[in-house]
Design an enzyme around this catalytic site. Structure first.
Site, PDB file in Angstrom:
ATOM      1  N   ASP A 273      -7.164   0.491   2.195  1.00 43.09           N
ATOM      2  CA  ASP A 273      -5.726   0.773   2.374  1.00 43.09           C
ATOM      3  C   ASP A 273      -5.511   2.185   2.904  1.00 43.09           C
ATOM      4  O   ASP A 273      -4.636   2.419   3.738  1.00 43.09           O
ATOM      5  CB  ASP A 273      -4.970   0.549   1.049  1.00 43.09           C
TER       6      ASP A 273
ATOM      7  N   SER B 281       1.071   3.502  -2.320  1.00 45.70           N
ATOM      8  CA  SER B 281       0.353   4.640  -2.917  1.00 45.70           C
ATOM      9  C   SER B 281      -0.532   5.331  -1.881  1.00 45.70           C
ATOM     10  O   SER B 281      -0.528   6.560  -1.761  1.00 45.70           O
ATOM     11  CB  SER B 281      -0.530   4.189  -4.080  1.00 45.70           C
TER      12      SER B 281
ATOM     13  N   GLY C 187       0.792  -1.230   0.000  1.00 46.67           N
ATOM     14  CA  GLY C 187       0.000   0.000   0.000  1.00 46.67           C
ATOM     15  C   GLY C 187       0.819   1.272   0.000  1.00 46.67           C
ATOM     16  O   GLY C 187       0.481   2.235   0.692  1.00 46.67           O
TER      17      GLY C 187
HETATM   18  O1  PMV Z   1      -3.778  -5.371  -3.924  1.00 47.10           O
HETATM   19  P1  PMV Z   1      -4.114  -4.677  -2.659  1.00 47.10           P
HETATM   20  O2  PMV Z   1      -3.275  -5.111  -1.493  1.00 47.10           O
HETATM   21  O3  PMV Z   1      -4.169  -3.198  -2.778  1.00 47.10           O
HETATM   22  O4  PMV Z   1      -5.578  -5.132  -2.252  1.00 47.10           O
HETATM   23  C1  PMV Z   1      -6.687  -4.966  -3.082  1.00 47.10           C
HETATM   24  C2  PMV Z   1      -7.929  -5.374  -2.361  1.00 47.10           C
HETATM   25  C3  PMV Z   1      -9.192  -5.300  -3.175  1.00 47.10           C
HETATM   26  O5  PMV Z   1     -10.286  -5.641  -2.314  1.00 47.10           O
HETATM   27  C4  PMV Z   1      -9.160  -6.300  -4.317  1.00 47.10           C
HETATM   28  C5  PMV Z   1      -9.430  -3.914  -3.754  1.00 47.10           C
HETATM   29  C6  PMV Z   1      -9.853  -2.859  -2.775  1.00 47.10           C
HETATM   30  O6  PMV Z   1      -9.599  -1.687  -3.046  1.00 47.10           O
HETATM   31  O7  PMV Z   1     -10.467  -3.185  -1.748  1.00 47.10           O
END
Ligand code: PMV
Length: 285
Positions: free
Chosen positions: A118, A79, A77
């Protein structure tokens, strides 16, 4: 002044959270730091920092530097952490709610998709029960016995979200059923995490992984690391985040931990040491 924000790991509920179901995310001890600098020293992808300066920089021309304690490859995360830290640097007195709203708007503008889990982890820290546009609830957890294995493969979150969205258009009932089931798993996990019943949380992670596999977001490498962790006695294991690559997570009792880590390594993964439940965005000095 230096501001730091934590990285994050999704514990349960990814993908379903995009469609209004709950997830559980934990902030991790590896942090990203942003400070005002003599010369610019920013990540290659400047979009998030530039958008934060555009939003709260009051037209000032400022030089910033960012240092990240984790590789951008892990999917921890960076970003959202860099967006949150930059906003806090520009307005140290902003409330967490203001930070969250501004940072989530920026992330959505740039990525077009995402639940904001995130951003919530970077702002509030700790371990959160999160529902998009509805709930950001801190969970009182004791030490989470988490093991993290990196597949060595960088995944593309936006592409995977779009892939699931396409599947949802083609098979609405099937995908809705899966998301609903994941939501139920998360509800139970929320209680079991507070109780510290890691054996049960591990089982719930296994169930969650089965549904993620059905959604088509797991991968051979993720499965290899998950299988290895479980064979070495983990309570449970699953992918973490969008899938396709990035990291898997497992829960292991103290006596099994070394064996689980060794099994992940032998299966071709890289064990990443993180401490979960870390503090949210903060002023460092
Ligand atoms: O790839 P990551 O760790 O950013 O996780 C994405 C998680 C999702 O549920 C697929 C997307 C989201 O924004 O919740």
């Amino acid at each position: 002044m230096t501001i730091s924000a934590p990285g994050k790991l999704m514990l349960l509920g990814e993908h379903a959270v995009v469609y209004g179901y709950p997830c559980i995310v934990t902030a991790i001890s590896q942090r990203l730091e942003v400070s005002i600098a003599e010369a610019d020293d920013m990540p290659k992808d400047r979009r998030f920092v530039d958008a934060a300066i555009g939003a709260w920089g009051d037209g000032k021309d400022m030089k910033l530097s960012a240092k990240c304690a984790f590789s951008g490859c892990y999917g921890f995360g960076s970003s959202s952490a860099v967006t949150v830290a930059t906003l806090k640097l520009l307005r140290p007195d902003a409330t967490n709610r203001q930070l969250f709203d501004a940072a989530y708007t920026i992330v959505l503008d740039i990525q077009g998709v995402g639940s904001g889990f995130d951003v919530a982890a970077a702002v509030f820290g700790g371990t959160l029960y999160y529902i998009k546009n509805k709930a950001i609830e801190p969970l009182a957890v004791k030490d989470i016995p988490l093991v993290v294995g990196y597949t060595g493969i960088k995944s593309n979150t936006v592409d995977l979200i779009k892939m699931v969205a396409k599947k949802r258009e083609e098979y609405p009932e099937k995908v809705e059923r899966i998301c609903k089931a994941i939501g139920k798993i998360v509800e139970e996990a929320r209680m079991k995490i507070i109780e510290g019943d890691w054996e049960r949380v591990g089982r719930l992670m296994d169930f969650n992984q089965e549904y993620l596999r059905d959604l088509g977001v797991s991968s051979e490498k993720l499965e290899a690391l998950i299988t290895a962790a479980k064979a070495a006695g983990a309570y449970g294991a699953k992918l973490s985040g969008a899938g396709g690559g990035d990291c898997m997570i497992a829960l292991a009792s103290p006596d099994k931990r070394a064996g689980v880590e060794e099994a992940i390594t032998r299966a071709g993964g890289e064990v990443v040491h993180v401490t979960p439940n870390a503090e949210g965005v903060r002023v460092e000095l």
